[in-house]
Write an enzyme that holds these catalytic residues in place. Structure first.
Site, PDB file in Angstrom:
ATOM      1  N   ALA A 135       0.819  -1.218   0.000  1.00  0.00           N
ATOM      2  CA  ALA A 135       0.000   0.000   0.000  1.00  0.00           C
ATOM      3  C   ALA A 135       0.851   1.265   0.000  1.00  0.00           C
ATOM      4  CB  ALA A 135      -0.909   0.001   1.224  1.00  0.00           C
ATOM      5  N   LYS A 136       2.084   1.148   0.450  1.00  0.00           N
ATOM      6  CA  LYS A 136       3.025   2.277   0.482  1.00  0.00           C
ATOM      7  C   LYS A 136       2.386   3.508   1.108  1.00  0.00           C
ATOM      8  CE  LYS A 136       5.761   0.335  -3.286  1.00  0.00           C
ATOM      9  NZ  LYS A 136       4.970  -0.813  -3.751  1.00  0.00           N
ATOM     10  N   ARG A 137       1.761   3.303   2.272  1.00  0.00           N
ATOM     11  CA  ARG A 137       1.098   4.389   2.974  1.00  0.00           C
ATOM     12  C   ARG A 137       2.086   5.169   3.825  1.00  0.00           C
ATOM     13  NH1 ARG A 137      -2.355   2.583  -0.261  1.00  0.00           N
ATOM     14  NH2 ARG A 137      -4.582   2.459   0.254  1.00  0.00           N
TER      15      ARG A 137
END
Lengths: 277, 277
Positions: free
Chosen positions: B95-97
């Protein structure tokens, strides 16, 4: 929406307020929890109450994703409601996305194709090919994180480049200008770092800046305006909690309206002082 | 899942393969498009075909978000299916949040509370308070971007700190070790930068690394293993397109199984060579 249209909306409403739709199910007034979609019900009332004082809305995706797919349904209804009733309002997906090129393409499709946002916030760590796919949609915008409002901003964003002496956020500002223009690229600069806005304006004199951190996070609107306004305003200042949770009772929309009006009036004075209206 | 349990799964399956469930509706075999949920139908068959050769699955959120809220429903069904049928498999939300603390809290709730992922990928740009909320869930993991597999990695990740001489990705590795331990923190290191793995292992000898970029992106599994294996394997190597799109026809699951088996066999040889099985 292009830059000139956004500036004209700012002049018309005498406001550069962005309302953050950070709708937390745990903070919604109790009477709304009986509706079929409390998050959308809350947003709808907040939007109707604040639209005359706001030029932008900014839902932060985390608040919707934390409710699973039904949260995304509430978000889609919110986007549709704004686009149908207030098409002149600039709509920002605060998503802080960024991935390898072919994957960023899909995020762009999510926010600009599947949904109808005008802009999406993007994290710069993965560089050019993670950012540019968002710029291929005409009239749509990337808002790139430069200097964020949180304490963690000091961990990496101030690292100085051995070759150039530039801090990381300055390198992000300089390098990313080659990827887009002031017509499709804005930057996030936290109000809590407002003293840096003058230096930032020297690097990006004409780009719009999205400024979170006024209010609950402690930033000063006066300082932001004095250091950040340019000839087309060039600022969208976000307030979330200070407006949408001005009251936690049945009068929440009315109180949100008062809070938004108060910010708008302060902004009107600042725009007048700067000769922009 | 803790580190030892993950290592034991790797030893049992003689594999450190992570299959990327990057399911693109435009690449799904035509006969599945008639089912009520083509994305889930595709995933289910892929999972059943590859589970014996894989220790991890990694859906990239962009592929699901690009379909709107119905894409998230497909993802939720996929997560539930894996947890019910293959509870021993490590499940990563790619998700690379990353956001300010109170917002990262909500992303953590989305992936670890609302859904039942074991790990989520996180972007480091916003620093400590954007990362730590993901570490408050026992048995759950942060996988922090360090050195990514894409071309844009060269834009910022190699910037050298004027004070320390460290490149940005090295600073990320060093500083973030203070935020978590090898029991709740892994790093993304792209296979396309496999020559850097030795230096990275010197900084993080004991942490697991998630390595994308083998296959379609051009990285070498041999080189990754030789430079990256540690005493508990310490590697999860991802393959997406090379496995899930091994065929675009009715035999897609069978071909995916063959492709996964082929990678597993190569991994088995590498694990043996390293004395890990």
């Amino acid at each position: 929406m292009n830059q000139q249209q956004l500036f004209e909306e700012i002049q018309k409403k005498r406001s550069f307020l962005c309302v953050g739709l950070d709708t937390d199910i745990q903070k919604i007034p109790p009477h709304l929890l009986e509706t079929s979609d409390p998050v959308f019900s809350f947003n709808k009332e907040i939007i109707d109450a604040t639209a005359e004082f706001s030029v932008a809305y900014k839902p932060n995706l985390a608040f919707y994703e934390s409710l699973g797919s039904k949260g995304l349904v509430s978000l889609e209804k919110t986007v549709a409601y704004i686009k149908e009733n207030y098409p002149e309002i600039f709509l920002i997906a605060d998503a802080k996305r960024g991935d390898i090129g072919n994957t960023s393409n899909l995020y762009a499709r999510a926010f600009f194709g599947e949904q109808d946002f005008d802009a999406v916030t993007v994290a710069p760590y993965m560089g050019e090919d993670s950012v540019k796919p968002f710029m291929t949609y005409p009239g749509k915008w990337v808002i790139l994180l430069a200097l964020t409002s949180n304490k963690g901003a000091f961990d990496f964003q101030f690292i100085e480049d051995r070759e150039t002496g530039d801090k990381l956020f300055e390198t992000v500002l300089k390098k990313s200008q080659q990827w887009g223009s002031e017509e499709n690229l804005m930057y996030v600069v936290g109000a809590t770092k407002a003293e840096k806005l003058k230096e930032i304006r020297a690097i990006v004199p004409n780009h719009f800046l999205l400024v979170p951190g006024v209010g609950a996070q402690g930033g000063s609107l006066q300082e932001v305006a004095h250091n950040g306004l340019n000839s087309k305003c060039g600022l969208l200042v976000n307030s979330s909690r200070g407006i949408i949770y001005a009251s936690g009772e049945v009068d929440f929309a009315e109180k949100a309206k008062e809070a938004a009006r108060e910010v708008q009036q302060e902004m009107e004075a600042l725009l007048q002082e700067a000769g922009l209206i």
